[in-house]
Design an enzyme around this catalytic site. Structure first.
Site, PDB file in Angstrom:
ATOM      1  CE  LYS A   1      -6.433  -8.079  -0.641  1.00  0.00           C
ATOM      2  NZ  LYS A   1      -7.363  -7.787   0.396  1.00  0.00           N
TER       3      LYS A   1
ATOM      4  CE  LYS B   1      -4.246  -2.038   1.271  1.00  0.00           C
ATOM      5  NZ  LYS B   1      -5.519  -2.043   1.935  1.00  0.00           N
TER       6      LYS B   1
ATOM      7  CE  LYS C   1     -13.055  -3.476   1.925  1.00  0.00           C
ATOM      8  NZ  LYS C   1     -12.761  -2.479   2.912  1.00  0.00           N
TER       9      LYS C   1
HETATM   10  P1  ATP Z   1      -8.203  -3.876   0.295  1.00  0.00           P
HETATM   11  O1  ATP Z   1      -8.116  -5.035  -0.628  1.00  0.00           O
HETATM   12  O2  ATP Z   1      -8.603  -2.623  -0.338  1.00  0.00           O
HETATM   13  O3  ATP Z   1      -7.030  -3.787   1.198  1.00  0.00           O
HETATM   14  P2  ATP Z   1      -9.880  -5.572   1.658  1.00  0.00           P
HETATM   15  O4  ATP Z   1     -10.706  -6.068   0.547  1.00  0.00           O
HETATM   16  O5  ATP Z   1      -8.746  -6.389   2.197  1.00  0.00           O
HETATM   17  O6  ATP Z   1      -9.371  -4.163   1.271  1.00  0.00           O
HETATM   18  P3  ATP Z   1     -10.839  -5.218   4.379  1.00  0.00           P
HETATM   19  O7  ATP Z   1     -11.935  -4.427   4.889  1.00  0.00           O
HETATM   20  O8  ATP Z   1      -9.511  -4.706   4.742  1.00  0.00           O
HETATM   21  O9  ATP Z   1     -10.918  -5.239   2.808  1.00  0.00           O
HETATM   22  O10 ATP Z   1     -10.991  -6.751   4.717  1.00  0.00           O
HETATM   23  C1  ATP Z   1     -12.075  -7.365   5.355  1.00  0.00           C
HETATM   24  C2  ATP Z   1     -11.826  -8.861   5.457  1.00  0.00           C
HETATM   25  O11 ATP Z   1     -11.923  -9.476   4.169  1.00  0.00           O
HETATM   26  C3  ATP Z   1     -10.433  -9.260   5.982  1.00  0.00           C
HETATM   27  O12 ATP Z   1     -10.574 -10.320   6.910  1.00  0.00           O
HETATM   28  C4  ATP Z   1      -9.695  -9.733   4.767  1.00  0.00           C
HETATM   29  O13 ATP Z   1      -8.711 -10.687   5.078  1.00  0.00           O
HETATM   30  C5  ATP Z   1     -10.821 -10.353   3.962  1.00  0.00           C
HETATM   31  N1  ATP Z   1     -10.519 -10.358   2.526  1.00  0.00           N
HETATM   32  C6  ATP Z   1     -10.176  -9.282   1.790  1.00  0.00           C
HETATM   33  N2  ATP Z   1      -9.986  -9.620   0.503  1.00  0.00           N
HETATM   34  C7  ATP Z   1     -10.230 -10.952   0.423  1.00  0.00           C
HETATM   35  C8  ATP Z   1     -10.200 -11.904  -0.663  1.00  0.00           C
HETATM   36  N3  ATP Z   1      -9.898 -11.530  -1.891  1.00  0.00           N
HETATM   37  N4  ATP Z   1     -10.501 -13.190  -0.392  1.00  0.00           N
HETATM   38  C9  ATP Z   1     -10.817 -13.587   0.859  1.00  0.00           C
HETATM   39  N5  ATP Z   1     -10.854 -12.736   1.933  1.00  0.00           N
HETATM   40  C10 ATP Z   1     -10.570 -11.437   1.711  1.00  0.00           C
END
Ligand code: ATP
Ligand code: LTN
Length: 328
Positions: free
Chosen positions: A197, A115, A200
């Site tokens: 992955k 990041k 968001k």
């Molecule tokens: P960003 O990708 O923008 O960093 P994020 O999608 O990781 O954001 P968070 O709010 O930080 O969003 O994560 C919420 C939960 O979702 C966390 O437990 C994270 O590990 C899980 N998570 C995020 N992306 C994935 C994914 N692609 N597959 C499975 N779990 C995920």
């Protein structure tokens, strides 16, 4: 009785839009675990500002995320749902923990490297200390288990290290938490790039199925999803794109992996994608109907009850920390 149960804690940031990866990797397990554990589910708005946010939309997104937790099936009668900044102990414990954290261990965090885009000179200090705030979130509640996706595993390991170090130096204070990472679905990949992955913060919205995407959008995104060479629908390490789509199918339908593969034997990508789009739309429909089930006043009541409950526990842990460190 409820206080006899072990605790779980988890959170998500009120940034971007929640996607099906967040649901399958994390939220789904929050819901499944809430009966067995005393659950705390936090909207981590202080984490959100580690990257620039529009102040007007941050507050809206914070409340939207609470609605998403509820629509996913987090039950306010069973679980404590609250906003991180409503419990000031999170920021206070972060300071104490930052005094036992080491630059070296934070520098090794891959999320900081990603990041911060590898630019140390310009990266925010908040982005650097982000995992310390996450450790404070978890340790304040004497948490046993933390349901998260795979990307958060390293942060959980740091949390355990900080808890153990503090306990060693100041006496037994924190429970050392365990991660709960699902065996399948812990890292759902982008529909546009199976090496990344689903995220968001991905600029390409076609890589993610958002929980609030309409039927047409879902169909379009799945049709456009990249596939690998080959034609069969099965798991094969050399074909991560089809493996990712099959994983989604398996988790959304509840069919076992073997049943899912069997189901598509002899069928091609076209038929597979059509069916995956159908089951995804079917899954999202009731979720989207529930997202507005509470009016604003009820929602704000749920959050303030949650904050009160969370605070009563957080204050005890922080009190103990202040006593042990000689602050109070
Ligand atoms: P960003 O990708 O923008 O960093 P994020 O999608 O990781 O954001 P968070 O709010 O930080 O969003 O994560 C919420 C939960 O979702 C966390 O437990 C994270 O590990 C899980 N998570 C995020 N992306 C994935 C994914 N692609 N597959 C499975 N779990 C995920
Ligand atoms: N860093 C997490 C969000 C988060 C979290 C937590 C998850 C903040 N505090 C405590 C579990 C427990 C992320 O998903 N990016």
């Amino acid at each position: 009785m409820t206080s006899q149960k072990e605790r779980i804690f988890s959170g998500a940031q009120p940034t971007g839009q929640l996607h099906i990866g967040n649901y399958l990797g994390a939220l789904k397990n929050w819901v499944a675990l809430q009966d067995e554990y005393e659950a705390f589910y936090c909207i981590v708005n202080l984490h959100a500002i580690t990257l620039p946010q529009d102040p007007k939309t941050l507050r809206e997104k914070t409340l939207d995320l609470a609605r998403i937790y509820l629509a996913a099936g987090v039950d306010p009668e069973k679980s404590t749902i609250f906003i991180q900044s409503d419990v000031p102990e999170h920021a206070e414990l972060t300071w104490v923990l930052s005094c036992v954290s080491r630059m070296g261990e934070l520098e090794r965090m891959t999320q900081f490297k990603d990041k911060g885009k590898g630019n140390r000179e310009r990266a925010g200090v908040g982005l650097f200390t982000y995992p310390v705030l996450m450790a404070a979130d978890i340790l304040l509640y004497q948490t046993e288990l933390v349901p998260i996706g795979k990307d958060q595993k390293q942060h959980l390991e740091l949390t355990r290290d900080l808890a153990e170090r503090f306990n060693r130096d100041f006496g037994e204070t924190f429970k050392v938490p365990e991660p709960f990472i699902p065996p399948v679905g812990a890292s759902i990949k982008s529909l546009q790039d199976p090496e990344k992955k689903m995220s968001k913060s991905d600029e390409n919205v076609n890589g993610s199925i958002f929980l609030l995407d309409g039927a047409d959008t879902v169909t379009k995104k799945i049709k456009r999803a990249v596939t690998d060479s080959g034609t069969t629908i099965e798991f094969d390490d050399s074909r991560p794109a089809i493996g990712n789509l099959l994983t989604m199918y398996h988790l959304l339908t509840g069919k076992t992996i073997d049943e899912s593969v069997e189901h598509f034997r002899g069928k091609g990508y076209g038929a597979f994608k059509t069916e995956l789009a159908e089951v995804t739309i079917e899954f999202l429909k009731p979720f989207q109907e529930r997202v507005n089930q509470y009016d604003d006043a009820t929602l704000s009541g749920i959050l303030s009850t949650g904050a009160k409950k969370a605070r009563s526990i957080a204050a005890q842990t922080l009190g103990d920390v202040y006593k042990k460190t000689g602050i109070r």
